[in-house]
Motif scaffolding. Structure first.
Motif, PDB file in Angstrom:
ATOM      1  N   ALA A  21       0.868  -1.265   0.111  1.00 35.97           N
ATOM      2  CA  ALA A  21      -0.005   0.234   0.078  1.00 35.97           C
ATOM      3  C   ALA A  21       1.065   1.422   0.203  1.00 35.97           C
ATOM      4  O   ALA A  21       1.851   1.363   0.604  1.00 35.97           O
ATOM      5  N   ASN A  22       0.530   2.250  -0.820  1.00 32.15           N
ATOM      6  CA  ASN A  22       1.178   3.603  -0.756  1.00 32.15           C
ATOM      7  C   ASN A  22       0.911   4.406   0.413  1.00 32.15           C
ATOM      8  O   ASN A  22      -0.364   4.564   0.753  1.00 32.15           O
ATOM      9  N   LEU A  23       1.943   4.750   0.793  1.00 35.32           N
ATOM     10  CA  LEU A  23       1.835   5.599   2.280  1.00 35.32           C
ATOM     11  C   LEU A  23       1.432   7.175   1.898  1.00 35.32           C
ATOM     12  O   LEU A  23       1.201   7.849   2.772  1.00 35.32           O
ATOM     13  N   ILE A  24       1.518   7.464   0.751  1.00 33.91           N
ATOM     14  CA  ILE A  24       1.454   8.965   0.245  1.00 33.91           C
ATOM     15  C   ILE A  24      -0.233   8.903  -0.078  1.00 33.91           C
ATOM     16  O   ILE A  24      -0.538   8.091  -0.715  1.00 33.91           O
ATOM     17  N   SER A  25      -1.154  10.043   0.404  1.00 29.43           N
ATOM     18  CA  SER A  25      -2.211   9.978   0.004  1.00 29.43           C
ATOM     19  C   SER A  25      -2.468  11.016  -0.993  1.00 29.43           C
ATOM     20  O   SER A  25      -1.767  12.003  -1.052  1.00 29.43           O
ATOM     21  N   ASN A  26      -3.300  10.587  -2.142  1.00 30.95           N
ATOM     22  CA  ASN A  26      -3.780  11.149  -3.127  1.00 30.95           C
ATOM     23  C   ASN A  26      -2.242  11.676  -4.020  1.00 30.95           C
ATOM     24  O   ASN A  26      -2.221  12.693  -4.208  1.00 30.95           O
ATOM     25  N   GLY A  27      -1.534  10.626  -4.256  1.00 34.10           N
ATOM     26  CA  GLY A  27      -0.073  10.964  -4.859  1.00 34.10           C
ATOM     27  C   GLY A  27      -0.203  11.077  -6.197  1.00 34.10           C
ATOM     28  O   GLY A  27       0.587  11.548  -6.967  1.00 34.10           O
ATOM     29  N   ASP A  28      -1.436  10.581  -6.645  1.00 32.85           N
ATOM     30  CA  ASP A  28      -1.541  10.583  -8.317  1.00 32.85           C
ATOM     31  C   ASP A  28      -2.475  11.686  -8.609  1.00 32.85           C
ATOM     32  O   ASP A  28      -2.766  12.393  -9.718  1.00 32.85           O
ATOM     33  N   PHE A  29      -2.930  12.287  -7.634  1.00 32.75           N
ATOM     34  CA  PHE A  29      -4.130  13.572  -7.801  1.00 32.75           C
ATOM     35  C   PHE A  29      -5.152  13.272  -8.680  1.00 32.75           C
ATOM     36  O   PHE A  29      -5.624  13.975  -9.376  1.00 32.75           O
ATOM     37  N   SER A  30      -5.655  11.890  -8.439  1.00 32.64           N
ATOM     38  CA  SER A  30      -6.621  11.391  -9.743  1.00 32.64           C
ATOM     39  C   SER A  30      -7.795  12.253  -9.494  1.00 32.64           C
ATOM     40  O   SER A  30      -8.573  12.267 -10.365  1.00 32.64           O
ATOM     41  N   ASP A  31      -8.273  12.838  -8.363  1.00 33.01           N
ATOM     42  CA  ASP A  31      -9.369  13.666  -8.100  1.00 33.01           C
ATOM     43  C   ASP A  31      -9.310  15.258  -8.440  1.00 33.01           C
ATOM     44  O   ASP A  31     -10.119  15.846  -8.188  1.00 33.01           O
ATOM     45  N   CYS A  32      -8.141  15.375  -8.740  1.00 30.88           N
ATOM     46  CA  CYS A  32      -7.680  16.642  -9.138  1.00 30.88           C
ATOM     47  C   CYS A  32      -7.890  17.666  -8.213  1.00 30.88           C
ATOM     48  O   CYS A  32      -8.667  18.768  -8.227  1.00 30.88           O
ATOM     49  N   SER A  33      -7.580  17.315  -6.818  1.00 21.77           N
ATOM     50  CA  SER A  33      -7.618  18.234  -5.751  1.00 21.77           C
ATOM     51  C   SER A  33      -6.047  17.951  -5.043  1.00 21.77           C
ATOM     52  O   SER A  33      -5.443  17.032  -5.398  1.00 21.77           O
ATOM     53  N   PHE A  34      -5.948  18.709  -3.787  1.00 22.52           N
ATOM     54  CA  PHE A  34      -4.963  18.800  -3.302  1.00 22.52           C
ATOM     55  C   PHE A  34      -5.332  17.876  -1.800  1.00 22.52           C
ATOM     56  O   PHE A  34      -4.534  18.226  -0.708  1.00 22.52           O
ATOM     57  N   ALA A  63      -0.339  18.059  -9.814  1.00 18.46           N
ATOM     58  CA  ALA A  63      -0.387  19.226  -9.114  1.00 18.46           C
ATOM     59  C   ALA A  63       0.760  20.257  -9.701  1.00 18.46           C
ATOM     60  O   ALA A  63       1.798  19.645 -10.163  1.00 18.46           O
ATOM     61  N   GLN A  64       0.395  21.533  -9.769  1.00 14.45           N
ATOM     62  CA  GLN A  64       1.468  22.395 -10.669  1.00 14.45           C
ATOM     63  C   GLN A  64       1.716  23.599  -9.505  1.00 14.45           C
ATOM     64  O   GLN A  64       0.843  24.164  -8.876  1.00 14.45           O
ATOM     65  N   LEU A  65       2.991  23.696  -9.281  1.00 15.56           N
ATOM     66  CA  LEU A  65       3.468  25.031  -8.555  1.00 15.56           C
ATOM     67  C   LEU A  65       4.195  25.790  -9.363  1.00 15.56           C
ATOM     68  O   LEU A  65       4.551  25.636 -10.419  1.00 15.56           O
ATOM     69  N   THR A  66       3.738  27.275  -9.148  1.00 16.21           N
ATOM     70  CA  THR A  66       4.178  28.278 -10.063  1.00 16.21           C
ATOM     71  C   THR A  66       4.700  29.433  -9.222  1.00 16.21           C
ATOM     72  O   THR A  66       4.377  29.662  -8.285  1.00 16.21           O
ATOM     73  N   PHE A  96       8.463   9.276  -7.688  1.00 12.85           N
ATOM     74  CA  PHE A  96       7.792  10.433  -8.245  1.00 12.85           C
ATOM     75  C   PHE A  96       8.143  10.921  -9.566  1.00 12.85           C
ATOM     76  O   PHE A  96       9.299  10.619  -9.967  1.00 12.85           O
ATOM     77  N   ASP A  97       7.241  11.615 -10.231  1.00 10.63           N
ATOM     78  CA  ASP A  97       7.345  12.384 -11.514  1.00 10.63           C
ATOM     79  C   ASP A  97       7.497  13.700 -11.614  1.00 10.63           C
ATOM     80  O   ASP A  97       6.533  13.921 -10.899  1.00 10.63           O
ATOM     81  N   LEU A  98       8.481  14.400 -12.247  1.00  8.90           N
ATOM     82  CA  LEU A  98       8.354  15.841 -12.148  1.00  8.90           C
ATOM     83  C   LEU A  98       8.457  16.294 -13.563  1.00  8.90           C
ATOM     84  O   LEU A  98       9.080  15.654 -14.383  1.00  8.90           O
ATOM     85  N   ASN A  99       7.757  17.514 -13.868  1.00  9.88           N
ATOM     86  CA  ASN A  99       8.191  17.996 -15.139  1.00  9.88           C
ATOM     87  C   ASN A  99       8.113  19.367 -14.755  1.00  9.88           C
ATOM     88  O   ASN A  99       7.413  20.049 -13.872  1.00  9.88           O
ATOM     89  N   VAL A 100       9.246  20.104 -15.383  1.00  7.53           N
ATOM     90  CA  VAL A 100       9.376  21.631 -15.113  1.00  7.53           C
ATOM     91  C   VAL A 100       9.387  22.211 -16.496  1.00  7.53           C
ATOM     92  O   VAL A 100       9.674  21.744 -17.463  1.00  7.53           O
ATOM     93  N   ALA A 193       4.660   8.350  -4.756  1.00  3.41           N
ATOM     94  CA  ALA A 193       4.308   6.894  -3.983  1.00  3.41           C
ATOM     95  C   ALA A 193       5.514   6.611  -2.998  1.00  3.41           C
ATOM     96  O   ALA A 193       6.829   6.705  -3.341  1.00  3.41           O
ATOM     97  N   ILE A 194       5.222   6.037  -1.851  1.00  9.18           N
ATOM     98  CA  ILE A 194       5.975   5.417  -0.942  1.00  9.18           C
ATOM     99  C   ILE A 194       5.441   3.975  -0.665  1.00  9.18           C
ATOM    100  O   ILE A 194       4.506   4.022   0.049  1.00  9.18           O
ATOM    101  N   ASN A 195       6.055   3.035  -1.265  1.00  8.15           N
ATOM    102  CA  ASN A 195       5.622   1.627  -1.123  1.00  8.15           C
ATOM    103  C   ASN A 195       6.593   0.829  -0.284  1.00  8.15           C
ATOM    104  O   ASN A 195       7.969   0.922  -0.337  1.00  8.15           O
ATOM    105  N   SER A 196       6.329  -0.126   0.535  1.00 10.96           N
ATOM    106  CA  SER A 196       7.221  -1.063   1.098  1.00 10.96           C
ATOM    107  C   SER A 196       7.604  -2.111  -0.001  1.00 10.96           C
ATOM    108  O   SER A 196       6.825  -2.527  -0.978  1.00 10.96           O
TER     109      SER A 196
END
Length: 232
Positions: A21-34, A63-66, A96-100, A193-196
């Motif tokens: 199980a992934n320890l990160i909540s909403n790590g894929d932002f699938s519901d388009c929220s924070f 998620a996008q930071l500006t 994790f995946d990042l785009n800049v 994601a943080i998975n065992s």
């Protein structure tokens, strides 16, 4: 610089490891929220009123930071973070995946690179790497489009920390007169994601051999790197 920084982080694992199980909540932002994440800025005003934190790419949101753009609040940095609760005697893989991207690049006159930092926090404001020592998991200047796909094993000593956070921070760069280039920079975050993992299923000789090649790449890249920033 970007390639050598990323090489330091990548730890090769075979596809045989067993994730749970992934320890990160909403790590894929699938519901388009924070949901599950916390937002922090050193700017003024309400975060909801600006463009500092957004969801982009619906329906497959990220998620996008500006910073340094129209209707952004930050003077120095925007940070997205989440608390993490690791169990003792368990090995974890962080990915994790990042785009800049940036509106201006080194091809433009007056360009001043903004930059980002990914690190582990302990509540003091300092950043730490995967071994729990001062530093960062990843940091790089932003000069146009770049993507990062990161996997790194977390040291099991991190389970003893009282307040462990995973933090993504986007910071404004400034020249010698403390001025920015007034060109917006963007940090997109997804698939956190943080998975065992079951280390017994990992091919250790292959893992260490490939990791050694990564370190060799860093040694070569570091000889050409100048102007390295401190995480904090």
């Amino acid at each position: 610089m970007k390639k050598s920084t990323l090489a330091c982080l990548l730890l090769a694992l075979t596809s045989a490891h067993q994730a749970q199980a992934n320890l990160i909540s909403n790590g894929d932002f699938s519901d388009c929220s924070f949901a599950g994440w916390q937002k922090d800025t050193d700017g003024v005003g309400e975060l909801a009123a600006g463009n500092d934190f957004q969801q982009v790419g619906a329906p497959n949101c990220a998620a996008q930071l500006t910073v340094d753009g129209p209707e952004t609040q930050a003077f120095f940095a925007n940070t997205l973070f989440q608390g993490v609760d690791l169990m003792a005697d368990t090995q974890y893989l962080l990915s994790f995946d990042l785009n800049v991207n940036s509106e201006l690049t080194s091809q433009d006159q007056g360009f001043v690179a903004d930059y980002f930092v990914v690190g582990l926090g302990d509540g003091t404001g300092a950043y730490y790497n995967a071994n729990g020592t001062l530093g960062s998991l990843l940091e790089a200047d932003i000069d146009g489009v770049q993507s990062y796909n990161v996997e790194v094993m977390l040291d099991d000593m991190l389970a003893s920390w009282d307040a462990l956070t995973l933090e993504f921070q986007l910071l404004l760069g400034a020249d010698a007169t403390d001025m920015t280039d007034f060109g917006a920079s963007f940090l997109q975050i997804d698939n956190v994601a943080i998975n065992s993992v079951n280390m017994a299923s990992v091919n250790e000789p292959l893992t260490f051999a490939l990791f050694g090649l990564g370190l060799a790449g860093i040694a070569a890249g570091s000889r050409n790197r100048t102007g390295k920033r401190s995480a904090l």
